[in-house]
Structures are given as C-alpha cells and as structure tokens.
Design an enzyme around this catalytic site. Structure first.
Site, PDB file in Angstrom:
ATOM      1  N   LYS A 114       0.820  -1.203   0.000  1.00 41.57           N
ATOM      2  CA  LYS A 114       0.000   0.000   0.000  1.00 41.57           C
ATOM      3  C   LYS A 114       0.853   1.251   0.000  1.00 41.57           C
ATOM      4  CE  LYS A 114      -4.393  -1.687   1.634  1.00 41.57           C
ATOM      5  NZ  LYS A 114      -5.515  -1.544   2.524  1.00 41.57           N
ATOM      6  N   LYS A 197      -9.828 -13.476 -10.299  1.00 43.92           N
ATOM      7  CA  LYS A 197     -10.899 -13.659  -9.319  1.00 43.92           C
ATOM      8  C   LYS A 197     -11.912 -12.518  -9.433  1.00 43.92           C
ATOM      9  CE  LYS A 197      -9.740 -11.283  -5.024  1.00 43.92           C
ATOM     10  NZ  LYS A 197     -11.076 -10.697  -4.841  1.00 43.92           N
ATOM     11  N   LYS A 200     -14.016  -6.563  -6.056  1.00 48.45           N
ATOM     12  CA  LYS A 200     -14.721  -5.282  -5.979  1.00 48.45           C
ATOM     13  C   LYS A 200     -14.086  -4.257  -6.891  1.00 48.45           C
ATOM     14  CE  LYS A 200     -15.972  -5.771  -1.142  1.00 48.45           C
ATOM     15  NZ  LYS A 200     -15.369  -5.722   0.188  1.00 48.45           N
TER      16      LYS A 200
HETATM   17  P1  ATP Z   1     -10.533  -5.818  -3.441  1.00 49.36           P
HETATM   18  O1  ATP Z   1     -10.515  -6.051  -4.928  1.00 49.36           O
HETATM   19  O2  ATP Z   1     -10.728  -4.387  -3.046  1.00 49.36           O
HETATM   20  O3  ATP Z   1      -9.430  -6.518  -2.702  1.00 49.36           O
HETATM   21  P2  ATP Z   1     -12.257  -8.003  -2.858  1.00 49.36           P
HETATM   22  O4  ATP Z   1     -13.358  -8.258  -3.817  1.00 49.36           O
HETATM   23  O5  ATP Z   1     -11.055  -8.878  -2.931  1.00 49.36           O
HETATM   24  O6  ATP Z   1     -11.901  -6.473  -2.948  1.00 49.36           O
HETATM   25  P3  ATP Z   1     -12.114  -7.956   0.005  1.00 49.36           P
HETATM   26  O7  ATP Z   1     -12.838  -6.909   0.788  1.00 49.36           O
HETATM   27  O8  ATP Z   1     -10.648  -7.836  -0.236  1.00 49.36           O
HETATM   28  O9  ATP Z   1     -12.872  -8.077  -1.396  1.00 49.36           O
HETATM   29  O10 ATP Z   1     -12.394  -9.372   0.650  1.00 49.36           O
HETATM   30  C1  ATP Z   1     -13.430  -9.660   1.573  1.00 49.36           C
HETATM   31  C2  ATP Z   1     -13.473 -11.166   1.759  1.00 49.36           C
HETATM   32  O11 ATP Z   1     -13.978 -11.796   0.577  1.00 49.36           O
HETATM   33  C3  ATP Z   1     -12.105 -11.810   2.029  1.00 49.36           C
HETATM   34  O12 ATP Z   1     -12.256 -12.808   3.009  1.00 49.36           O
HETATM   35  C4  ATP Z   1     -11.738 -12.432   0.701  1.00 49.36           C
HETATM   36  O13 ATP Z   1     -10.907 -13.569   0.860  1.00 49.36           O
HETATM   37  C5  ATP Z   1     -13.099 -12.833   0.139  1.00 49.36           C
HETATM   38  N1  ATP Z   1     -13.103 -12.808  -1.327  1.00 49.36           N
HETATM   39  C6  ATP Z   1     -12.814 -11.759  -2.106  1.00 49.36           C
HETATM   40  N2  ATP Z   1     -12.956 -12.060  -3.409  1.00 49.36           N
HETATM   41  C7  ATP Z   1     -13.341 -13.361  -3.458  1.00 49.36           C
HETATM   42  C8  ATP Z   1     -13.631 -14.272  -4.521  1.00 49.36           C
HETATM   43  N3  ATP Z   1     -13.579 -13.884  -5.787  1.00 49.36           N
HETATM   44  N4  ATP Z   1     -13.993 -15.534  -4.207  1.00 49.36           N
HETATM   45  C9  ATP Z   1     -14.048 -15.928  -2.911  1.00 49.36           C
HETATM   46  N5  ATP Z   1     -13.784 -15.124  -1.864  1.00 49.36           N
HETATM   47  C10 ATP Z   1     -13.430 -13.862  -2.117  1.00 49.36           C
HETATM   48 MG    MG Z   2      -9.252  -8.451  -1.734  1.00 47.87          MG
END
Ligand code: ATP
Ligand code: MG
Length: 326
Positions: A114, A197, A200
C-alpha cells in the site's frame, strides 16, 4: 471446532459485496454464530488509514451492517458492533504500539504494497500501525479462533507475536489465537475474465444486492469461451456457482450435457440467473425492510457495542494493571 469457542472477526466496509465475498467469507460468518460466541466488528477505524470521505465512510459502515443483518447475522446470537464505538480497541492498540518493534511493522507485506502505491506525503502512520490495531481488535476478546483470509495471515501472526511478547513481559494474559480457515476456500472468478478472481475493484462483479434484472443482464454476458488447451474456466465458474446457488441435480444435468455435446450455455446462464435471484430474494426483502428503518440498525450496533465493551473493558483493566498504569 468445539461448541462455544470465542471467535473474533473484522468486517471491512469497502464497497458493495459481490457473490465471491459472500461465498468466500460472509456466508461462513453467519454460520459461525450457530455454535460459537462471536464478536463481529465493522472495522471503521481501519478504513481511516486510506483516503476517505466522511459521508461515504458513514454510508459504507451502515451498508455493511445492513448486509450482514439481512444475510442472517442475528444480534441475539452474535455481537455486531462498530470498532469505533468500543474505545478499548484504540486504547489497547496504543499500549501494544509501545511493545511492538518498528521493524516488524515495516516488513508487513500489506504496508509495503500500500505504501508503494501511494504518494509518500499521503502515507500516514495509521497505515503502518494498522496491524497493531488489528492485534488489539482480536486480543481484547481472547478468542481461540480468527477467520482470516490469506492476505491477513501475516497480520494474525503479528498479533500472536505481540501476545507472546506481552505474556512474557507482564505475565500470562492472552491465549494465542489460531487462524480459522474456510472449509473449502472457494475462489469465484470474474464473469468477464475467468482467469482472474471476482473482485470489488476489478471488472463488473455480480453483487449480492443486484436486482433480478441486473443478475440476468450480468450473467448473460458471462464469458464461456474455451481456452486453447480445451479448458473453459468461465464454464467451470458458472457450474461452481450453480452448485452453490442451485442443486446437485442442476449441476449434473449440465455436466451430462457437456459430455454428450448438447450443452447450451444460454440455458446454463438462464438457470443460474434464476437460482441466484431466488437464493438472494429473502436477503433483498429483509435488507429493504431494515434500510427503511436505519434507527433500528443503529440501535443494534449500539447494543452490540455495549455487550462488546463488557468483555473489552475487563481485558483492558487487566492489561493496565499489569503494565503498571494506575
Ligand atoms: P478488493 O478487490 O478491493 O481486494 P475483494 O473483492 O477482494 O476487494 P475484500 O474486501 O478484499 O474483497 O475481501 C473480503 C473477503 O472476501 C475476504 O475474506 C476475501 O478472501 C473474500 N473474497 C474476495 N474475493 C473473493 C472471490 N472472488 N472468491 C471468494 N472469496 C473472495
Ligand atoms: Mg481483496
């Protein structure tokens, strides 16, 4: 896991959760409350470590509380609260800061990532001290388990280092918390780029709050093309989702159709869309009800903070006494 273990988990309030977040994390949280003593906090102090806008800060915290409550987190079974409403988190973090070697914080991967992606003048000390606050968040409740994703394992290890150090300097106080990992760490792939994957911050994700029309629209566009080696990760991803939101029968039908070559991807997408719509229907209804009465959600959070405080203040009292604060 034994019945009635104490579990602490932090919830990041950053943007709308997608079905990957749901299957990979949120669903397990809601399940954990059935047989454990759970403390779930919305990590609103942590979200101040990166640039933020006060209005969306408030909205995000409320949104994620609504999501969890509507998904079935039950204030009678688990304790849901805002980190900032239990001042003991910040107070214990300060004491931990004073026994944490600077080098330990500087070598944390998340800090390095970061801070490398941020202009030097906007790297704040909070970003560096984030894992110390996280150690306080956890250790205040003396849990046996902490459900963490892979990206947080290093921070959990630091919490154990801090606990060990505290125990050896000031006498046994904190049990060392273990990581609780999901039974089957599902990884949901992006609909438009199934090599990546679902995320968000990436391509358009399928959100748990999406309307039936949005769900149909997004799934219609999902990539199903085969790769050069004959694999079709997009199709595998859709089948994985169908297994989660539909039935084994649904999945078997399409597996059979793939084998005999009669598969029609549009049918797979249509059925999946209907299953997802159905699955999240009670969630959407419950969420709308709660959203119409934000005061009741604030009251649930305040009540959660009161309950958490009972435990947190007892730990902090013990800590202060041990370190010699009068
Ligand atoms: P960012 O892209 O901002 O990292 P993100 O979609 O990865 O967002 P996070 O807030 O980082 O979301 O993760 C929240 C939870 O969701 C964590 O426990 C992470 O392991 C899980 N998670 C995130 N994306 C996935 C996915 N595609 N499949 C399964 N679990 C996920
Ligand atoms: Mg994440």
């Amino acid at each position: 896991m034994n019945k009635k273990e104490t579990i602490v988990a932090g919830i990041r309030a950053s943007g709308q959760p997608h079905i990957g977040n749901y299957l990979g994390a949120m669903k397990q949280f809601v399940e954990l409350q059935e047989s454990n003593r759970c403390f779930f906090f919305i990590a609103d102090l942590h979200s101040l470590t990166t640039p933020f806008d006060p209005k969306s800060q408030r909205a995000n915290a409320l949104d994620i509380a609504l999501d969890y409550l509507a998904l079935g987190l039950d204030p009678d079974k688990s304790i849901l609260f805002l980190q900032s409403q239990v001042a003991e988190h910040a107070e214990l973090a300060w004491i931990f800061n004073c026994i944490t070697p600077l080098g330990e914080l500087e070598r944390m991967t998340q800090f390095k990532d970061k801070s490398q992606n941020t202009k030097t003048e906007s790297i704040n000390a909070g970003l560096l001290n984030y894992p110390v606050l996280m150690a306080a968040d956890i250790l205040l409740y003396k849990p046996s388990g902490v459900p963490v994703g892979e990206d947080q394992l290093q921070h959990l290890e630091l919490a154990r280092v801090i606990a060990r150090k505290f125990n050896s300097h000031f006498g046994d106080t904190f049990p060392l918390p273990k990581a609780v990992s999901n039974k089957e760490t599902l990884r949901i792939k992006s609909l438009s780029d199934p090599e990546k994957k679902m995320s968000k911050t990436g391509d358009e994700a399928l959100l748990i709050v999406d309307s039936p029309e949005e769900i149909r629209r997004k799934l219609k566009k999902a990539v199903t093309a085969s790769a050069a080696d004959g694999s079709a990760p997009g199709v595998e991803n859709l089948l994985l989702l169908l297994g989660q939101f539909g039935s084994a029968e649904d999945v078997n039908k399409f597996h059979a159709a793939i084998k005999d070559g009669s598969i029609r991807y549009s049918e797979l997408k249509d059925l999946l869309a209907e299953r997802v719509i159905e699955y999240f229907k009670p969630f959407r209804e419950q969420r709308a009800k709660l959203a119409a009465n934000p005061a009741s959600v604030l009251e649930i959070l305040a009540e959660g903070a009161r309950k958490a405080k009972v435990v947190a203040s007892e730990t902090l009292r013990e800590v202060k006494e041990k370190v010699g604060l009068l």
